[in-house]
Design a protein around this motif. Structure first.
Motif, PDB file in Angstrom:
ATOM      1  N   GLU A  60     -12.372-112.475 -77.587  1.00 22.02           N
ATOM      2  CA  GLU A  60     -11.146-111.977 -76.968  1.00 22.02           C
ATOM      3  C   GLU A  60     -11.303-110.494 -76.614  1.00 22.02           C
ATOM      4  OE1 GLU A  60      -7.531-112.292 -79.348  1.00 22.02           O
ATOM      5  OE2 GLU A  60      -6.467-113.006 -77.575  1.00 22.02           O
TER       6      GLU A  60
ATOM      7  N   GLY B 177     -12.825-110.099 -73.460  1.00 27.49           N
ATOM      8  CA  GLY B 177     -12.091-110.620 -72.309  1.00 27.49           C
ATOM      9  C   GLY B 177     -12.542-111.990 -71.839  1.00 27.49           C
TER      10      GLY B 177
ATOM     11  N   GLN C  59      -8.517-116.093 -74.563  1.00 27.53           N
ATOM     12  CA  GLN C  59      -7.204-115.554 -74.911  1.00 27.53           C
ATOM     13  C   GLN C  59      -6.517-116.447 -75.926  1.00 27.53           C
ATOM     14  OE1 GLN C  59      -5.031-115.262 -71.238  1.00 27.53           O
ATOM     15  NE2 GLN C  59      -4.905-113.020 -71.375  1.00 27.53           N
ATOM     16  N   ARG C  60      -5.820-115.816 -76.891  1.00 25.98           N
ATOM     17  CA  ARG C  60      -4.955-116.581 -77.790  1.00 25.98           C
ATOM     18  C   ARG C  60      -3.615-116.803 -77.110  1.00 25.98           C
ATOM     19  NH1 ARG C  60      -7.918-113.484 -81.655  1.00 25.98           N
ATOM     20  NH2 ARG C  60      -8.180-114.472 -83.707  1.00 25.98           N
ATOM     21  N   ARG C  61      -3.054-117.980 -77.297  1.00 22.44           N
ATOM     22  CA  ARG C  61      -1.693-118.242 -76.809  1.00 22.44           C
ATOM     23  C   ARG C  61      -0.934-119.038 -77.850  1.00 22.44           C
ATOM     24  NH1 ARG C  61      -1.947-121.453 -71.544  1.00 22.44           N
ATOM     25  NH2 ARG C  61      -0.831-122.786 -73.020  1.00 22.44           N
TER      26      ARG C  61
ATOM     27  N   LYS D 134      -2.182-121.594 -82.693  1.00 20.72           N
ATOM     28  CA  LYS D 134      -2.591-120.786 -81.543  1.00 20.72           C
ATOM     29  C   LYS D 134      -3.656-121.554 -80.768  1.00 20.72           C
ATOM     30  CE  LYS D 134      -1.625-116.451 -83.898  1.00 20.72           C
ATOM     31  NZ  LYS D 134      -2.250-115.370 -84.685  1.00 20.72           N
TER      32      LYS D 134
ATOM     33  N   ILE E  81      -6.587-121.561 -77.775  1.00 21.71           N
ATOM     34  CA  ILE E  81      -7.528-120.636 -77.149  1.00 21.71           C
ATOM     35  C   ILE E  81      -7.841-121.135 -75.748  1.00 21.71           C
ATOM     36  CG2 ILE E  81      -9.769-119.515 -77.373  1.00 21.71           C
ATOM     37  CD1 ILE E  81      -7.750-119.012 -79.665  1.00 21.71           C
ATOM     38  N   GLN E  82      -7.694-120.240 -74.788  1.00 25.02           N
ATOM     39  CA  GLN E  82      -8.031-120.639 -73.420  1.00 25.02           C
ATOM     40  C   GLN E  82      -9.003-119.638 -72.814  1.00 25.02           C
ATOM     41  OE1 GLN E  82      -4.379-120.667 -71.189  1.00 25.02           O
ATOM     42  NE2 GLN E  82      -4.231-118.434 -71.099  1.00 25.02           N
TER      43      GLN E  82
ATOM     44  N   THR F  47     -10.391-117.082 -70.122  1.00 28.59           N
ATOM     45  CA  THR F  47      -9.912-116.213 -69.051  1.00 28.59           C
ATOM     46  C   THR F  47     -10.710-116.570 -67.798  1.00 28.59           C
ATOM     47  OG1 THR F  47     -11.587-114.552 -69.515  1.00 28.59           O
ATOM     48  CG2 THR F  47      -9.499-114.363 -70.708  1.00 28.59           C
TER      49      THR F  47
END
Lengths: 141, 141
Positions: free
Chosen positions: B75, B78, B81-83, B92, B94-95, B97
DNA sequence: TATTGTTATACTCTATAACTATA
DNA sequence: TATAGTTATAGAGTATAACAATA
């Protein structure tokens, strides 16, 4: 990803999955409390065929300082021994102790034992796999 | 090692050699400065298909606390991303970017590119290998 | 109470750089 | 000078245990 790579790509992902997933590889040395790299190092040293540390670093594809630590820990556990090379006194060769030799045999047996995927492949599949892998690692039988 | 295991044993050693030796696997992420595990994690997350951290821990066969650190570093660079998961606020997901997605594609391409052993196998061998590996990891096509 | 993820801690793995002993 | 291995150091990967937030 172009279409020609489809099979190679799939093979790659399956290989990665085999090693990292399902604990197949990672759990191998568990009962002996050996890490994956430690298992690999033990595999590399055949009984009665000690190897120089530099050679180990080369095959493990890691820095020499790393091998020092690996051998330190295996030696502390009585699985391997350092010996001075008679020809060149800078060189140290690593050999299995009797215990190390026994553990190595058990490891190899476990890696291919009945409960494991490799043993569930048919004999023909096993032979076929060996053949393909030999081409893969460029090591003719 | 009994005679029936000979092929399985050989296959095992070749698989280990493929991954640990020759820098085949280890050097994959080098140009992106990604470790083997980081490469694997990126492979696991398909673009547009975020995964819960717990699921990652399960597939990577490691402790959840470990995934925290891995995701932290990716993360920070970059790549992921955590969502918050909408359904369960403990979870959470993870996707990738856009950058992470690009890097992932390049990684997969590199893993199977022309200069690499997998691509040097014949088309028939590649198909055969995929079939055997599918049986191996218990994942029917 | 049970579960998800984080934090604290400790140990292994890994690389780089500086060092020792030998060649 | 060059090479084999070690030591010092630092960062990443790993697990266990204790913890916070949520279910």
């Amino acid at each position: 990803m172009s279409y020609v790579d489809a099979d190679a790509c799939r093979a790659w992902q399956l290989l990665v999955k085999f090693f990292f997933g399902e604990r197949e590889y990672l759990s191998l040395g568990e009962e002996f409390e050996l890490s994956p790299v430690q298992c690999h190092l033990l595999h590399l040293i055949e009984p009665e065929r000690p190897l120089p540390m530099g050679r180990l670093a080369q095959t493990l594809a890691c820095d020499a300082s790393n091998v020092t630590g690996l051998v330190d820990r295996l030696e502390a556990r009585g699985l391997v021994q350092r010996r001075q090379s008679p020809g060149d006194r800078r060189v140290k060769v690593i050999q299995l102790t009797p215990t190390g030799s026994r553990v190595r045999t058990q490891l190899l047996r476990r890696a291919t034992s009945a409960s494991r995927p490799l043993a569930r492949l048919s004999a023909a599949q096993q032979r076929s796999l060996v053949k393909i892998l030999e081409a893969l690692v460029d090591e003719p039988a």
